[in-house]
Design an enzyme around this catalytic site. Structure first.
Site, PDB file in Angstrom:
ATOM      1  N   CYS A 162       0.910  -1.460  -0.060  1.00 36.49           N
ATOM      2  CA  CYS A 162       0.126  -0.078  -0.275  1.00 36.49           C
ATOM      3  C   CYS A 162       0.691   0.694  -0.070  1.00 36.49           C
ATOM      4  O   CYS A 162       0.442   2.633  -0.254  1.00 36.49           O
ATOM      5  CB  CYS A 162      -0.557  -0.308   1.095  1.00 36.49           C
ATOM      6  SG  CYS A 162      -1.997  -1.133   1.237  1.00 36.49           S
ATOM      7  N   HIS A 165      -3.394   6.626   2.121  1.00 40.76           N
ATOM      8  CA  HIS A 165      -3.753   5.638   1.557  1.00 40.76           C
ATOM      9  C   HIS A 165      -5.398   5.611   2.018  1.00 40.76           C
ATOM     10  O   HIS A 165      -5.866   6.407   3.150  1.00 40.76           O
ATOM     11  CB  HIS A 165      -2.772   4.799   2.157  1.00 40.76           C
ATOM     12  CG  HIS A 165      -3.293   3.142   1.186  1.00 40.76           C
ATOM     13  ND1 HIS A 165      -3.598   3.068   0.808  1.00 40.76           N
ATOM     14  CD2 HIS A 165      -3.703   2.271   2.231  1.00 40.76           C
ATOM     15  CE1 HIS A 165      -3.994   1.282   0.741  1.00 40.76           C
ATOM     16  NE2 HIS A 165      -4.229   1.260   1.607  1.00 40.76           N
ATOM     17  N   ASN A 180     -10.211   0.163  -0.833  1.00 39.33           N
ATOM     18  CA  ASN A 180      -8.599  -0.059  -0.811  1.00 39.33           C
ATOM     19  C   ASN A 180      -8.140  -0.478  -2.052  1.00 39.33           C
ATOM     20  O   ASN A 180      -8.181  -2.023  -1.915  1.00 39.33           O
ATOM     21  CB  ASN A 180      -8.293  -0.982   0.202  1.00 39.33           C
ATOM     22  CG  ASN A 180      -7.052  -0.786   0.740  1.00 39.33           C
ATOM     23  OD1 ASN A 180      -6.129   0.175  -0.393  1.00 39.33           O
ATOM     24  ND2 ASN A 180      -6.422  -1.331   2.209  1.00 39.33           N
TER      25      ASN A 180
HETATM   26  O1  UT7 Z   1      -4.449  -1.653   3.095  1.00 40.37           O
HETATM   27  C1  UT7 Z   1      -3.239  -2.543   3.913  1.00 40.37           C
HETATM   28  C2  UT7 Z   1      -3.244  -2.276   5.413  1.00 40.37           C
HETATM   29  N1  UT7 Z   1      -4.510  -2.708   6.006  1.00 40.37           N
HETATM   30  C3  UT7 Z   1      -5.241  -1.719   6.708  1.00 40.37           C
HETATM   31  O2  UT7 Z   1      -5.095  -1.108   6.783  1.00 40.37           O
HETATM   32  C4  UT7 Z   1      -5.965  -2.417   7.328  1.00 40.37           C
HETATM   33  C5  UT7 Z   1      -6.475  -2.442   8.744  1.00 40.37           C
HETATM   34  N2  UT7 Z   1      -7.188  -3.232   9.675  1.00 40.37           N
HETATM   35  C6  UT7 Z   1      -9.076  -2.882   8.309  1.00 40.37           C
HETATM   36  O3  UT7 Z   1      -9.172  -1.607   8.346  1.00 40.37           O
HETATM   37  C7  UT7 Z   1     -10.241  -3.334   9.950  1.00 40.37           C
HETATM   38  O4  UT7 Z   1      -9.025  -4.592  10.911  1.00 40.37           O
HETATM   39  C8  UT7 Z   1     -11.119  -4.395   9.393  1.00 40.37           C
HETATM   40  C9  UT7 Z   1     -11.164  -3.859   8.486  1.00 40.37           C
HETATM   41  C10 UT7 Z   1     -10.133  -5.287   8.607  1.00 40.37           C
HETATM   42  C11 UT7 Z   1     -11.872  -4.875  10.662  1.00 40.37           C
HETATM   43  O5  UT7 Z   1     -12.034  -4.587  11.616  1.00 40.37           O
HETATM   44  P1  UT7 Z   1     -11.754  -4.535  12.597  1.00 40.37           P
HETATM   45  O6  UT7 Z   1     -12.934  -3.339  13.767  1.00 40.37           O
HETATM   46  O7  UT7 Z   1     -10.808  -4.198  13.860  1.00 40.37           O
HETATM   47  O8  UT7 Z   1     -12.896  -5.824  12.622  1.00 40.37           O
HETATM   48  P2  UT7 Z   1     -12.288  -7.259  13.854  1.00 40.37           P
HETATM   49  O9  UT7 Z   1     -10.737  -8.108  13.080  1.00 40.37           O
HETATM   50  O10 UT7 Z   1     -11.791  -7.014  15.129  1.00 40.37           O
HETATM   51  O11 UT7 Z   1     -13.410  -7.946  13.898  1.00 40.37           O
HETATM   52  C12 UT7 Z   1     -14.239  -8.256  14.773  1.00 40.37           C
HETATM   53  C13 UT7 Z   1     -15.842  -8.688  14.506  1.00 40.37           C
HETATM   54  C14 UT7 Z   1     -15.478 -10.204  14.667  1.00 40.37           C
HETATM   55  O12 UT7 Z   1     -16.380 -10.757  15.130  1.00 40.37           O
HETATM   56  P3  UT7 Z   1     -16.467 -11.295  16.779  1.00 40.37           P
HETATM   57  O13 UT7 Z   1     -15.525 -11.981  16.931  1.00 40.37           O
HETATM   58  O14 UT7 Z   1     -16.563 -10.372  17.505  1.00 40.37           O
HETATM   59  O15 UT7 Z   1     -18.094 -12.202  17.091  1.00 40.37           O
HETATM   60  C15 UT7 Z   1     -14.800 -10.456  13.516  1.00 40.37           C
HETATM   61  O16 UT7 Z   1     -15.289 -11.785  12.936  1.00 40.37           O
HETATM   62  O17 UT7 Z   1     -16.634  -8.769  13.497  1.00 40.37           O
HETATM   63  C16 UT7 Z   1     -16.294  -9.368  12.327  1.00 40.37           C
HETATM   64  N3  UT7 Z   1     -15.543  -9.686  10.684  1.00 40.37           N
HETATM   65  C17 UT7 Z   1     -16.977  -8.847  10.162  1.00 40.37           C
HETATM   66  N4  UT7 Z   1     -18.557  -8.675  10.856  1.00 40.37           N
HETATM   67  C18 UT7 Z   1     -19.400  -8.251   9.414  1.00 40.37           C
HETATM   68  C19 UT7 Z   1     -14.970  -9.109  10.430  1.00 40.37           C
HETATM   69  N5  UT7 Z   1     -14.834  -9.451   8.931  1.00 40.37           N
HETATM   70  C20 UT7 Z   1     -16.548  -8.498   8.821  1.00 40.37           C
HETATM   71  C21 UT7 Z   1     -17.687  -8.588   8.082  1.00 40.37           C
HETATM   72  N6  UT7 Z   1     -18.305  -8.464   8.445  1.00 40.37           N
HETATM   73  N7  UT7 Z   1     -16.832  -8.807   6.797  1.00 40.37           N
END
Ligand code: UT7
Length: 331
Positions: free
Chosen positions: A116, A256, A286
């Site tokens: 990225c 980004h 992204n």
């Molecule tokens: O560009 C390259 C670098 N990458 C980044 O900068 C990405 C950085 N990370 C992020 O943007 C975020 O971490 C994400 C958008 C990928 C995920 O968001 P989050 O708020 O960190 O969610 P999480 O991974 O902590 O997951 C929270 C909950 C989980 O469920 P439980 O375990 O709390 O029951 C996940 O399973 O959200 C769930 N979850 C979803 N639910 C509905 C994860 N993905 C989804 C989804 N739809 N698509």
């Protein structure tokens, strides 16, 4: 004699026609429009469909548009740097394919992989070639076909990314505009949190790697989020401070587009209000190395000569950085 700087003198961009909405993703994986919108800011992304369509297809369209807009003869291009992690093939470089397709017959060209942050790495490298005095016209492309390496059964990654490419033309200037300053960083421990396990020389493609779905992006989202939110904001603040850039004289933050919450944190760290933050994450998601040149492409008409732009990125590697650009032209 005044210092030679690298001015951005043109931009081009391309996004494919197919729009993959959050609503359609609801039919593919267990997710909701509401979750994606509130956690990332993304509403839709573009996908490059069709057989034999590599990332170069988008880059060629972006470069051709830029060459036409700037009335540049492709034979005068000295160098093309293509920042991408999804080249058409492992080799040759996608940049070689682009150079030939656009008629840059006198250019040398190569790819650069910094995920990225790739466009910032490419932009600063391209600027150094210009500043050396040896090269007069350098094209820097950032673009990725992320849909080629996404697992559409993994709701944690497939909702974030999209396809697209943008590019800039760099030319020498002795005016006080162009690429003014930058800080770039990398940290290989990031491999654990964001990678594509197979297909490289460590784990070449086999039936087993395919069966284990190891040719797709793997991301521990919340860990990457913590690194991104801290480092992107911090490096942007460092570049701003050492160039006396403040909320008053920064015209645009160009961040980004990974997650709107990371963008908001970076803006808040450098004290910039939302009206000065370039944003298209809701439409394109992204696009990895594509996000920053696509922002410049989208906002080109609003930019004025002398505007102070603070570019910032964080991504796989980990890699991150911030570049201070003083805009060089009025559209
Ligand atoms: O560009 C390259 C670098 N990458 C980044 O900068 C990405 C950085 N990370 C992020 O943007 C975020 O971490 C994400 C958008 C990928 C995920 O968001 P989050 O708020 O960190 O969610 P999480 O991974 O902590 O997951 C929270 C909950 C989980 O469920 P439980 O375990 O709390 O029951 C996940 O399973 O959200 C769930 N979850 C979803 N639910 C509905 C994860 N993905 C989804 C989804 N739809 N698509």
């Amino acid at each position: 004699m005044n210092k030679i700087r690298a001015a951005i003198t043109g931009v081009g961009g391309y996004v494919p026609d197919y729009v993959l909405t959050n609503k359609e993703l609801e039919t593919i994986v267990d997710t909701t429009d509401e979750w994606i919108t509130t956690r990332t800011g993304i509403k839709e992304r573009r996908i490059l469909k069709g057989e034999n369509q590599g990332v170069s297809v988008m880059a060629i369209a972006a470069v051709k548009e830029m060459l036409a807009k700037t009335k540049t003869n492709p034979a005068e291009i000295d160098l093309i740097i293509f920042a991408t992690i999804t080249p058409d093939m492992t080799f040759p470089a996608a940049a070689n394919i682009v150079a030939t397709a656009v008629g840059a017959v006198n250019a040398f060209s190569y790819d650069m992989g910094a995920a990225c942050s790739g466009f910032l790495y490419g932009l600063t490298t391209g600027a150094s070639f210009i500043e050396s005095g040896r090269y007069k016209k350098v094209i820097v492309i950032g673009g990725d076909k992320m849909s080629a390496i996404l697992d559409y059964t993994d709701r944690t990654t497939c909702i974030i990314f999209g396809d697209g490419a943008g590019c800039v033309l760099l030319e020498p200037t002795t005016e006080d505009v162009g690429v003014m300053d930058y800080i770039l960083k990398s940290d290989g421990t990031g491999e654990n949190f964001l990678h594509m396990k197979a297909g490289g020389s460590r784990l070449p493609a086999t039936h087993d790697t395919v069966d284990k779905r190891q040719h797709y992006v793997y991301q521990e989202g919340s860990s990457v989020y913590k690194f991104a939110v801290t480092n992107m904001a911090e490096v942007s603040a460092q570049v701003a401070e050492r160039n006396h850039l403040t909320k008053e004289n920064i015209s645009w933050l160009v961040p980004h587009q990974a997650n709107k919450r990371i963008i908001d944190a970076t803006a808040s760290r450098v004290g910039i209000t939302e009206d000065k933050v370039m944003m298209n994450i809701e439409r394109y998601g992204n696009t990895t190395a594509g996000t920053i040149p696509l922002l410049l492409w989208d906002y080109e008409k609003k930019l004025k000569k002398g505007d102070n732009l603070l570019l910032a990125a964080f991504g796989g590697g980990f890699t991150w950085g911030s570049v201070y650009v003083k805009w060089a032209y009025n559209s």
